[in-house]
Design an enzyme around this catalytic site. Structure first.
Site, PDB file in Angstrom:
ATOM      1  N   HIS A 255       5.981  -0.664  -9.440  1.00 59.89           N
ATOM      2  CA  HIS A 255       5.545   0.143  -8.295  1.00 59.89           C
ATOM      3  C   HIS A 255       4.406   1.078  -8.704  1.00 59.89           C
ATOM      4  O   HIS A 255       3.361   1.137  -8.042  1.00 59.89           O
ATOM      5  CB  HIS A 255       6.729   0.946  -7.758  1.00 59.89           C
ATOM      6  CG  HIS A 255       6.400   1.841  -6.609  1.00 59.89           C
ATOM      7  ND1 HIS A 255       6.650   1.494  -5.299  1.00 59.89           N
ATOM      8  CD2 HIS A 255       5.841   3.083  -6.564  1.00 59.89           C
ATOM      9  CE1 HIS A 255       6.253   2.475  -4.500  1.00 59.89           C
ATOM     10  NE2 HIS A 255       5.755   3.454  -5.249  1.00 59.89           N
ATOM     11  N   GLU A 256       4.605   1.801  -9.779  1.00 61.73           N
ATOM     12  CA  GLU A 256       3.572   2.749 -10.214  1.00 61.73           C
ATOM     13  C   GLU A 256       2.327   2.026 -10.700  1.00 61.73           C
ATOM     14  O   GLU A 256       1.214   2.542 -10.581  1.00 61.73           O
ATOM     15  CB  GLU A 256       4.119   3.676 -11.298  1.00 61.73           C
ATOM     16  CG  GLU A 256       5.310   4.533 -10.859  1.00 61.73           C
ATOM     17  CD  GLU A 256       5.079   5.302  -9.572  1.00 61.73           C
ATOM     18  OE1 GLU A 256       3.907   5.635  -9.265  1.00 61.73           O
ATOM     19  OE2 GLU A 256       6.057   5.569  -8.861  1.00 61.73           O
ATOM     20  N   HIS A 259      -0.014   1.607  -7.775  1.00 60.01           N
ATOM     21  CA  HIS A 259      -0.850   2.791  -7.582  1.00 60.01           C
ATOM     22  C   HIS A 259      -1.964   2.858  -8.621  1.00 60.01           C
ATOM     23  O   HIS A 259      -3.128   3.098  -8.309  1.00 60.01           O
ATOM     24  CB  HIS A 259       0.004   4.058  -7.708  1.00 60.01           C
ATOM     25  CG  HIS A 259       0.899   4.331  -6.548  1.00 60.01           C
ATOM     26  ND1 HIS A 259       0.425   4.484  -5.265  1.00 60.01           N
ATOM     27  CD2 HIS A 259       2.253   4.514  -6.474  1.00 60.01           C
ATOM     28  CE1 HIS A 259       1.437   4.738  -4.444  1.00 60.01           C
ATOM     29  NE2 HIS A 259       2.559   4.753  -5.159  1.00 60.01           N
ATOM     30  N   GLU A 285       0.255   3.264  -0.925  1.00 60.68           N
ATOM     31  CA  GLU A 285       1.610   2.696  -0.958  1.00 60.68           C
ATOM     32  C   GLU A 285       1.606   1.210  -0.642  1.00 60.68           C
ATOM     33  O   GLU A 285       2.493   0.471  -1.096  1.00 60.68           O
ATOM     34  CB  GLU A 285       2.523   3.449   0.013  1.00 60.68           C
ATOM     35  CG  GLU A 285       2.843   4.876  -0.402  1.00 60.68           C
ATOM     36  CD  GLU A 285       3.586   4.969  -1.723  1.00 60.68           C
ATOM     37  OE1 GLU A 285       4.260   3.998  -2.119  1.00 60.68           O
ATOM     38  OE2 GLU A 285       3.466   6.022  -2.378  1.00 60.68           O
TER      39      GLU A 285
END
Length: 490
Positions: A255-256, A259, A285
């Site tokens: 997930h990170e 970003h 996101e």
């Protein structure tokens, strides 16, 4: 120098200073000594005062009035600068500095309260943060819409009414899918066992490399709440480890990386300007959620992850890749948003959206938040909250003043659904690539369509241009119903 050139040079230095402030924030959540919290708060307040003075300098107003953009990049730079100047000049410098100081200290207070399950320890700090954000919203709002004034920081051009209407359309289909899945005869087994921290971090680093995260311009560390920080040539990510739940670590990392890869993928010529960051948090996101879910939790990639985990940890107690795919996507009514399955996740966001709107409007006070949270959670999820760290203390966002941020997670899911539909049309062999741990075609598509543009376009324009159609919640809901209908045979 022309007025535009003076403004661009001023922006370059301002954004460089903002990166320094961001690095202090990263350090605070990863390596800073616990006893340094008060000092760091003063440092953050001092830097915020400098940044506020630069962003509200009357010379900026003069340059903005006289500046003529040389090209499309210049037009975008002026658009961002005008918006920033208009907002900054409405907020008193003393208020901006106090917000920076209080929210810096508040993060540590929240972490202590969360560790001790002690809401009372956090409440005075939370009350102060809410009061300051209400004051800021009052300074910014032009029509009395306090929450919208804060939401605009994270998703420009979107109102709470639009978000609320989207949630109203999504909720019935999500609730119906939850009921079908939880009532299904087919229920995948959960992963169980103990998975050592060292192995989790080794595999997390490998997963980060698969996503395309460039470690020569970044690093991976541990934090209480995973996050990504920085832009350009210095973009850092964090994850967390629980030895009984390796998926938490792996999917937080992926997930990170979504970003971080966005920030690393922005055109280098946009660095040290408002164009050198993501178009909005909703667009940001969309990258983290599509990396985590549509790629990372796909049948194709979960088969690859299954073999990688067996190589690192040995027998997983799960017989084959099909059963592992079910475990990766197992739907259950858990407390924690960051660990929620795709079916429940947006319901977590909808609850927080309603609670934080009430907090900013003054319809709910901090002292009543725990009861309101627990009541709403029981109503929406059918489970009673057992302790504050599984309830109102689980997220870092409110402690650091991020009111208006939560709905961008759900908007990011919606954008991700649209992007995935368009991406599959262009990459018909996507699953075959993901099955071998090869993400470069998929992430390359996102880099070309979304990431390289940074803040050049408005958020919805960024997604519309990438997809070739206006974004809506339909592709996300269709994806969820098809995926979980197949897994659970409903």
């Amino acid at each position: 120098m022309t007025a535009y050139e003076k403004l661009a040079a001023h922006e370059h230095e301002t954004w460089a200073l903002a990166q320094v402030m961001g690095r202090l924030g990263w350090d605070q959540e990863t390596m800073m000594p616990r006893g340094a919290a008060a000092q760091r708060g003063e440092e953050m307040a001092a830097l915020e005062s400098v940044l506020h003075a630069r962003r509200s300098d009357p010379k900026l107003g003069e340059w903005l009035e006289a500046a003529k953009a040389p090209d499309a990049k210049g037009e975008a730079l002026l658009r961002h600068a005008r918006r920033s100047y208009a907002r900054t000049t409405k907020v008193p410098a003393a208020l901006a500095a106090e917000l920076a100081r209080v929210t810096s200290v508040a993060q540590g207070v929240w972490a202590e309260a969360r560790a001790k399950d002690d809401v009372a320890h956090f409440l005075p700090t939370l009350e102060r943060v809410i009061a300051l954000r209400r004051e800021e919203a009052s300074a910014l709002a032009t029509d009395g819409a306090l929450y919208d004034a804060l939401l605009d920081d994270y998703e420009p051009g979107t109102s709470s009414a639009e978000i609320g209407a989207m949630f109203d359309r999504m909720r019935p289909r999500l609730v119906a899918l939850v009921d079908k899945v939880l009532g299904a005869e087919t229920q995948p087994a959960a992963l169980s066992g103990s998975f050592n921290a060292e192995g989790q971090m080794r595999l997390s680093r490998k997963l980060a490399e698969i996503t395309g995260y460039d470690f020569s311009r970044g690093r991976l560390d541990l934090a209480v709440h995973p996050f990504s920080s920085g832009s350009g040539s210095d973009v850092r990510i964090t994850t967390r480890v629980a030895e009984g739940d390796p998926f938490n670590c792996f999917y937080s990392t992926i997930h990170e990386c979504g970003h971080a890869c966005y920030e690393q993928g922005i055109a280098p010529e946009f660095a040290f300007s408002p164009l050198g960051e993501g178009a909005s948090m909703g667009v940001h996101e969309s990258q983290s959620r599509i990396y985590e879910n549509q790629f990372g939790r796909s049948r194709a990639f979960s088969g690859y992850l299954f073999e990688q985990m067996r190589g690192e940890f040995g027998d997983l107690g799960i017989g084959d890749a099909q059963a592992f795919y079910g475990a990766v996507n197992r739907v259950n009514t858990g407390y924690i948003r960051t660990e929620a399955d795709e079916v429940h996740y947006n319901l977590h966001i909808m609850m927080r959206f309603d609670l934080e709107r009430a907090l900013i409007a003054g319809d709910l006070e901090a002292g009543d938040l725990e009861a309101a949270w627990n009541t709403r959670f029981l109503k929406d999820f059918g489970v009673a909250v057992d302790k504050p760290s599984n309830g109102m203390l689980q997220d870092v966002h409110w402690s650091v003043g991020l009111f208006g941020y939560f709905p961008t997670y759900a908007l990011g899911n919606v954008y991700a659904g649209c992007l995935m539909q368009a991406l599959r049309g262009d990459l018909p062999d996507l699953d075959a690539q993901l099955a071998t741990g090869e993400w470069s075609a998929a992430t390359g598509w996102l880099r070309e369509k979304v990431q390289v543009h940074g803040g050049l376009m408005e958020p919805r324009e960024t997604i519309t241009q990438a997809c070739g159609f206006e974004p809506s919640e339909a592709p996300l809901l269709e994806y969820l119903e098809a995926k979980f209908g197949e897994i659970y045979r409903v």
